[in-house]
Motif scaffolding. Structure first.
Motif: not given
Length: 399
Positions: A366-367, A369-372, A381, A383-384, A386, A389
Motif C-alpha cells: 500500500r502507498c 501517501h495516497c492509499g493505492f 506509485c 496513482s500519486c 510518488r 511510498t
C-alpha cells in the motif's frame, strides 16, 4: 463546483466592470458633463445576464470579448485560463494564453508568467514537446525567482513522465540543496539508470550510480537491493549481506522485500547456520510474518516439525498474524502426517480453508501517501506518482 465557478466568474465580472468604468472615467476628462453618463459596453451586461441565469460558459466567453488586454488586467485573463484548464478545457485555456502572448502590452515578467501557464496547458493537452520548449526558454537565465523554480519543477516532472532520467537529474541536481524533498525521486532515477546499465552489462557504472543514490537517500531500499544482487551475481555473498543489513537498518519496512535476496546470498556462501542466526536477529528487530515463516522453515529443516511448532507459536503470541497462523496450521498438519495419520484433522483443514481464503483477498502493498494498493511492489506509485511510498502492509492481515 458550480457555486465556486459562478463565484470566480462573478469576480471576473467585477474586475471587468471596474476596468470599463476606469476607462470611461479617463475619457470623461475630454468630454462634457453630459458624456459622463455614458454606459459601459453592451457585452458587460450580456455577460452579467448569462451569469445570473447560471450560464457560466457563455458568461466567460462574453467577458473575454469585453475585456481588452492591458497591463492591468493580465491577471484576470490568466485566472480565466486557469479556470478553463481546471475544468478540463485546456484547449480553451491555451487559446487565451496564446492570445495574451500576442499582445505587446505584457511586461517581461508577465510574458514569462503567461508562458508558464501555456506550458501547463500544453502538458494537459499532451503536447509535451511544445511545453518543453517553453519551459526551457524560461529557465535559461541564471536568475532563480519563483517562476523559474516552478518552470524547473514542471520540466523535471515532464522529463520524469518521459523516463528521461538523466535529463531530469541534470536539471535537478544543481538546485537539490534548495529542494531537499526531491532527493528521494532523484535516488530512484539513479536506480532506473543503474537498471538500464545492468541490462547493458555495464555493472561498474551501475554500482557507481547506486552508491550515488544512497548518498542522496540513505533509506533507498531499492539501491541496497540492487547492490546486493550485483554482488551475488559476482559471487560475493559477504558484501551482499552487508548491503542487506544496511537496508534493514535504514528501511526496516522493506525487510520482507529483501528476504529472497538474503536467502540467495547465504546459500551462495553455504552458511545455513548464519542464515538462521540472521533471521533470528531480524525477528527480534521486526517480528514480521515473512521473517517468522522463513525462520520457522529453517528450524523445521534442522530441528524438526515439533520444534518449529513450539518456536513459531511463541513468536506468533508476540506478533499475531493471519499469514503466521496459516503457516502454523501447515506445521500441525505435517506433524499429524508424521505421526502416521492418513487424513489430517478436519478442523485443521477447515481452518486452513478459511485462512487461505482470507489471505488470497488481502492487500499486500500500500502507498503511504495516497492509499493505492497492489499485489507486487512498485517503486513509483501508479496513482500519486510518488517514489518509494509503497511498502509491504503490516499488521494482523499483513506482515
Amino acid at each position: 463546483m458550480l457555486d465556486v465557478l459562478l463565484l470566480i466568474v462573478l469576480m471576473a465580472a467585477i474586475a471587468i466592470g471596474y476596468g470599463l468604468g476606469y476607462r470611461q472615467a479617463s475619457r470623461r476628462a475630454s468630454f462634457n458633463a453630459r458624456s459622463s453618463y455614458q454606459t459601459p459596453r453592451r457585452e458587460y451586461f450580456v455577460g452579467l445576464n448569462y451569469l445570473l441565469n447560471e450560464q457560466p460558459d457563455e458568461a466567460i466567453h462574453t467577458f473575454i470579448q469585453a475585456l481588452e488586454v492591458n497591463s492591468e488586467n493580465v491577471d484576470t485573463h490568466i485566472a480565466l485560463g486557469k479556470l478553463f484548464r481546471t475544468r478540463g478545457e485546456a484547449d480553451k485555456a491555451a487559446r487565451i494564453h496564446q492570445n495574451l502572448l500576442a499582445r505587446p502590452a505584457l511586461s517581461p515578467q508577465q510574458n514569462e508568467q503567461v508562458q508558464l501557464e501555456l506550458a501547463r496547458d500544453f502538458i494537459a493537452l499532451g503536447v509535451h514537446d511544445r511545453a518543453q520548449r517553453l519551459l526551457r526558454g524560461i529557465i535559461e537565465t541564471p536568475q532563480q525567482d519563483a517562476q523559474r523554480i516552478s518552470a524547473k519543477h514542471l520540466l523535471v516532472d515532464l522529463l520524469e513522465r518521459e523516463k528521461a532520467w538523466q535529463e531530469a537529474l541534470d536539471i535537478l541536481l544543481p538546485v537539490l540543496k534548495q529542494q531537499p524533498r526531491m532527493a528521494r525521486p532523484a535516488a530512484h532515477w539513479l536506480c532506473e539508470i543503474a537498471q538500464q546499465e545492468i541490462q547493458q552489462s555495464s555493472r561498474s557504472l551501475a554500482k557507481r550510480h547506486l552508491k550515488k543514490a544512497l548518498q542522496l537517500d540513505s533509506a533507498c531500499a531499492r539501491a541496497y537491493l540492487l547492490l546486493a544482487e550485483l554482488e551475488i551475481d559476482n559471487g560475493h555473498h559477504y558484501p551482499a549481506i552487508a548491503h542487506l543489513r544496511a537496508l534493514a537498518q535504514h528501511a526496516p519496512a522493506h525487510i520482507p522485500s529483501m528476504l529472497p535476496t538474503l536467502e540467495r546470498a547465504y546459500w551462495l556462501g553455504n552458511d545455513i547456520d548464519d542464515y538462521r542466526q540472521h533471521l533470528s536477529s531480524l525477528v527480534e528487530q521486526a517480528p514480521l510474518t515473512s521473517v517468522i515463516i522463513r525462520l520457522s522453515e529453517q528450524i523445521r529443516q534442522q530441528d524438526g516439525v515439533e520444534e518449529a511448532i513450539r518456536i513459531t507459536g511463541n513468536l506468533l503470541a508476540r506478533a499475531p498474524s493471519l499469514g503466521g497462523l496459516d503457516h502454523l496450521i501447515d506445521l500441525y498438519i505435517e506433524s499429524q502426517q508424521l505421526e502416521g495419520r492418513t487424513q489430517p484433522d478436519e478442523r485443521l483443514l477447515l481452518l486452513k480453508h478459511h485462512t487461505r481464503a482470507l489471505l488470497n483477498n488481502r492487500t499486500r502493498h500500500r502507498c503511504g501517501h495516497c492509499g493505492f494498493s497492489c499485489d507486487t511492489l512498485e517503486w513509483q506509485c501508479p496513482s500519486c506518482r510518488r517514489w518509494g511510498t509503497i511498502e509491504p502492509v503490516t499488521g494482523v492481515e499483513g506482515e
